[in-house]
Design a protein around this motif. Sequence first.
Motif, PDB file in Angstrom:
ATOM      1  N   ASN A 215      -2.138   5.265  -3.810  1.00  0.00           N
ATOM      2  CA  ASN A 215      -3.131   6.224  -4.307  1.00  0.00           C
ATOM      3  C   ASN A 215      -2.463   7.550  -4.673  1.00  0.00           C
ATOM      4  O   ASN A 215      -2.878   8.222  -5.618  1.00  0.00           O
ATOM      5  N   TRP A 216      -1.408   7.888  -3.943  1.00  0.00           N
ATOM      6  CA  TRP A 216      -0.722   9.138  -4.265  1.00  0.00           C
ATOM      7  C   TRP A 216       0.046   8.980  -5.569  1.00  0.00           C
ATOM      8  O   TRP A 216       0.015   9.861  -6.423  1.00  0.00           O
TER       9      TRP A 216
ATOM     10  N   GLY B 117      -3.380   0.576   9.193  1.00  0.00           N
ATOM     11  CA  GLY B 117      -4.209   1.613   8.558  1.00  0.00           C
ATOM     12  C   GLY B 117      -5.680   1.220   8.462  1.00  0.00           C
ATOM     13  O   GLY B 117      -5.999   0.033   8.336  1.00  0.00           O
ATOM     14  N   THR B 118      -6.565   2.203   8.531  1.00  0.00           N
ATOM     15  CA  THR B 118      -7.991   1.858   8.580  1.00  0.00           C
ATOM     16  C   THR B 118      -8.744   2.095   7.273  1.00  0.00           C
ATOM     17  O   THR B 118      -9.665   1.372   6.951  1.00  0.00           O
ATOM     18  N   TYR B 119      -8.385   3.143   6.554  1.00  0.00           N
ATOM     19  CA  TYR B 119      -9.212   3.560   5.414  1.00  0.00           C
ATOM     20  C   TYR B 119     -10.685   3.486   5.816  1.00  0.00           C
ATOM     21  O   TYR B 119     -11.529   2.955   5.096  1.00  0.00           O
TER      22      TYR B 119
ATOM     23  N   TRP C 120      -9.407   8.571  -1.892  1.00  0.00           N
ATOM     24  CA  TRP C 120      -9.869   7.245  -1.477  1.00  0.00           C
ATOM     25  C   TRP C 120     -11.154   7.357  -0.654  1.00  0.00           C
ATOM     26  O   TRP C 120     -12.000   6.467  -0.706  1.00  0.00           O
TER      27      TRP C 120
ATOM     28  N   ASP D 222       0.802  -1.227   0.000  1.00  0.00           N
ATOM     29  CA  ASP D 222       0.000   0.000   0.000  1.00  0.00           C
ATOM     30  C   ASP D 222       0.833   1.274   0.000  1.00  0.00           C
ATOM     31  O   ASP D 222       0.491   2.243  -0.668  1.00  0.00           O
ATOM     32  N   ALA D 223       1.908   1.265   0.812  1.00  0.00           N
ATOM     33  CA  ALA D 223       2.535   2.552   1.078  1.00  0.00           C
ATOM     34  C   ALA D 223       3.890   2.309   1.718  1.00  0.00           C
ATOM     35  O   ALA D 223       4.620   1.406   1.300  1.00  0.00           O
TER      36      ALA D 223
ATOM     37  N   ALA E 293       2.521   6.370  -1.109  1.00  0.00           N
ATOM     38  CA  ALA E 293       1.353   5.480  -1.116  1.00  0.00           C
ATOM     39  C   ALA E 293       0.873   5.275  -2.549  1.00  0.00           C
ATOM     40  O   ALA E 293       1.072   6.138  -3.412  1.00  0.00           O
TER      41      ALA E 293
ATOM     42  N   ASP F 259       4.130   1.023   4.463  1.00  0.00           N
ATOM     43  CA  ASP F 259       3.912  -0.251   5.166  1.00  0.00           C
ATOM     44  C   ASP F 259       3.716  -1.386   4.164  1.00  0.00           C
ATOM     45  O   ASP F 259       3.660  -1.170   2.956  1.00  0.00           O
TER      46      ASP F 259
ATOM     47  N   GLU G  89       5.419  10.067   3.844  1.00  0.00           N
ATOM     48  CA  GLU G  89       5.192   8.687   3.410  1.00  0.00           C
ATOM     49  C   GLU G  89       4.938   8.669   1.902  1.00  0.00           C
ATOM     50  O   GLU G  89       4.801   9.722   1.263  1.00  0.00           O
TER      51      GLU G  89
ATOM     52  N   TYR H 198      -4.653  -3.030   1.104  1.00  0.00           N
ATOM     53  CA  TYR H 198      -5.969  -2.538   1.497  1.00  0.00           C
ATOM     54  C   TYR H 198      -6.856  -2.426   0.252  1.00  0.00           C
ATOM     55  O   TYR H 198      -6.482  -1.741  -0.720  1.00  0.00           O
TER      56      TYR H 198
ATOM     57  N   GLU I 138      -3.874  14.354  -3.329  1.00  0.00           N
ATOM     58  CA  GLU I 138      -5.327  14.558  -3.348  1.00  0.00           C
ATOM     59  C   GLU I 138      -5.720  15.962  -3.782  1.00  0.00           C
ATOM     60  O   GLU I 138      -6.746  16.144  -4.429  1.00  0.00           O
TER      61      GLU I 138
ATOM     62  N   TRP J  84      -2.654  15.471   5.227  1.00  0.00           N
ATOM     63  CA  TRP J  84      -2.086  14.139   4.933  1.00  0.00           C
ATOM     64  C   TRP J  84      -2.363  13.760   3.468  1.00  0.00           C
ATOM     65  O   TRP J  84      -3.524  13.596   3.083  1.00  0.00           O
TER      66      TRP J  84
HETATM   67  O1  9MR Z   1      -3.992   8.307   3.035  1.00  0.00           O
HETATM   68  C1  9MR Z   1      -4.564   8.127   4.331  1.00  0.00           C
HETATM   69  C2  9MR Z   1      -4.926   9.469   4.899  1.00  0.00           C
HETATM   70  O2  9MR Z   1      -5.938  10.069   4.126  1.00  0.00           O
HETATM   71  C3  9MR Z   1      -5.386   9.309   6.344  1.00  0.00           C
HETATM   72  O3  9MR Z   1      -5.588  10.597   6.899  1.00  0.00           O
HETATM   73  C4  9MR Z   1      -4.321   8.554   7.129  1.00  0.00           C
HETATM   74  C5  9MR Z   1      -4.703   8.324   8.592  1.00  0.00           C
HETATM   75  O4  9MR Z   1      -5.800   7.489   8.681  1.00  0.00           O
HETATM   76  O5  9MR Z   1      -4.066   7.288   6.528  1.00  0.00           O
HETATM   77  C6  9MR Z   1      -3.565   7.388   5.223  1.00  0.00           C
HETATM   78  O6  9MR Z   1      -3.398   6.105   4.719  1.00  0.00           O
HETATM   79  C7  9MR Z   1      -2.365   5.290   5.264  1.00  0.00           C
HETATM   80  C8  9MR Z   1      -2.969   3.930   5.501  1.00  0.00           C
HETATM   81  O7  9MR Z   1      -3.941   4.003   6.505  1.00  0.00           O
HETATM   82  C9  9MR Z   1      -1.935   2.873   5.842  1.00  0.00           C
HETATM   83  N1  9MR Z   1      -0.866   2.854   4.884  1.00  0.00           N
HETATM   84  C10 9MR Z   1      -0.229   4.142   4.734  1.00  0.00           C
HETATM   85  C11 9MR Z   1      -1.236   5.154   4.242  1.00  0.00           C
HETATM   86  C12 9MR Z   1      -0.572   6.482   3.914  1.00  0.00           C
HETATM   87  O8  9MR Z   1      -0.150   7.156   5.039  1.00  0.00           O
END
Ligand code: 9MR
Length: 591
Positions: A572-573, A332-334, A376, A172-173, A570, A175, A568, A179, A457, A452
């Motif tokens: 999506n970025w 991470g939660t997304y 996302w 994903d990123a 990612a 990490d 970080e 996801y 985005e 973030w």
């Molecule tokens: O891109 C996500 C960002 O919009 C949120 O604010 C952030 C905190 O929940 O999480 C970012 O996504 C991360 C993901 O949860 C786990 N892998 C790394 C991602 C980038 O930081």
Amino acid sequence: MKRVMLTLSLTLATLSVLGQGSVEIRRNQVGCYPNQEKVIVVEGMNPEGKVKVTNPKGKVLNPKVMRQAVSPFSGKTRYVIDLGNLDKVGRYQVSVGDQQCNLTVSKRPYQDIAKSSLRLFYLIRSGIPIEQGGVYNRPLGHPDTHVLVHPSAATDKRPAGTVISSPYGWYDAGDYNKYVVNSAFSIGLMFAAYEQQRDYFAQLVTDIPESHNKTPDFLDEMMFNLKWLLTMQDPDDGGVYHKLTTPNFEAFILPSECLQPRYVVAKSVTATLDFAAVMADAARLFAPYQKDYPDFPDQAKDAAERAYQWAEEHPTAFYRQEQLKDPAVSTGTYGDGNARDEFFWAASALYRLTGQPHYLEEARQYQPNRFSTPSWGNVSALGAFEWLAMRMLALSKTSEANSERIEAIGETLELEEAMQNQLLAYCEEAVKGVETSSFQSPFGNQPRQFGWGCLAENCCCQAFTFLYADHLQGTTTYRRYALQNADYLLGRNATGYCYVTGFGDHSPLHPHHRISESDAVEAPFPGMLVGGPNPGQQDKRDLHNATYPSNYPDESYLDNYESYASNEIAINWNASLVAFLCWLDALHLTL
Ligand code: 9MR
């Protein structure tokens, strides 16, 4: 020791307040098209009468300062200078007082960086050894052939502890988890660009294991992640697991050294709908490539329809990480408590694929009332792009065919028009204020634009939207603004960073990226976009060896591997970077 450092930094701060700080020239460090506006920004001195540009043939020009701009964040005064009509290809020397830099003008300024932004996805593939990565080659890690069903995802047929195989896909990123929400979104965004620039993407070769087949490398790369996504659908009910994860983030070690068990966790409505949308798109876009991927379109269509049905039956199955136990999960939660935009994207993509009236009804029900750039957490733009793509396709046909179509599908026209009006209203609003902005760009002027992942985005996705709007209308009105955001991203900004690794002369060296930080190569993977300035500084308490240099929204960026909230990387970025930069590079075909 600490106190000495504090005094020193206060002294420096005071000096710069008095206007005696260092003089900085901020400019696009990668390059510009010959007919692109050439603007630099100077801070730390009034450069009036002190700017000199030497063209590739040695001729000296003396451009004038265009205007002063005061930062809405720091109050710093900056000077915006239009270097004029530098339309000869080559390297220009720019000097301001005793500061110097150069500016490259080229017919393909974005070619290398665009390609690198896509090739990055190969370097972050999981579950295979990387053997075409040059110095970045690495052994296999995370085979994911022994993944456990977490109690939150258990069913009669797949009780907790069931072992499933869920290999491949991109990390994903920074990490090592995978996801669904973010994976599907990333592919969806890149598909939106691909569809509008097929000729460009067809010729893009990224030197991947599949480069020799009959499918464009771009689609092969997407397939690597789609293959994994397919394994995330429960074959028994069509629902899709939210993510494949370790209970906690791994340390900064290489993939091959990771030993924590991996789980698929709870199914969620947002993951399932994003999955449905991207599978519907994939079914359509892979139809011409069945020589390499036989049966895939049928399989993807079926997966998409089953997923949509599950989502309709579980419209409030939101992902709630705090409820997970045995083991608890902290990655991470997304997380997202609103699935309207996901319903809209999925229904739109499925209508486009199948023509079923039910999906049209659903899309109408969930349509947004304003355009938001794709992210996302809000995928409604990807739904809008489905309708706009259908519209462009229809308008490119003969007017006769078109009038038949009006009779046949008046209802879809209504949606298409609504999406077009929303998109254009967004663009009109977004470019207001450029002429008084600090960096001569639509991005970067309001506090809410920073946070973030903002460079993706808010900067790249906004620029992509501008290019899309022009394409839709057959105009070039918004191209200038898209290029201004490229200038911002690549160096004409408050920190002076070119925010893409490996490009420009001042780019991030220590992204929060486990592989780059733990491999033997000093330079991080090239072509990675970092999250960027984030005044939220959610990682502040986890920083052990550095602090943010500033709290100003546009300067709150730290090139340190611990800074996951500003530095970080990612998928999506990088997807937004691909969508934007590949489109910019594709413009060379028409310029
Ligand atoms: O891109 C996500 C960002 O919009 C949120 O604010 C952030 C905190 O929940 O999480 C970012 O996504 C991360 C993901 O949860 C786990 N892998 C790394 C991602 C980038 O930081």
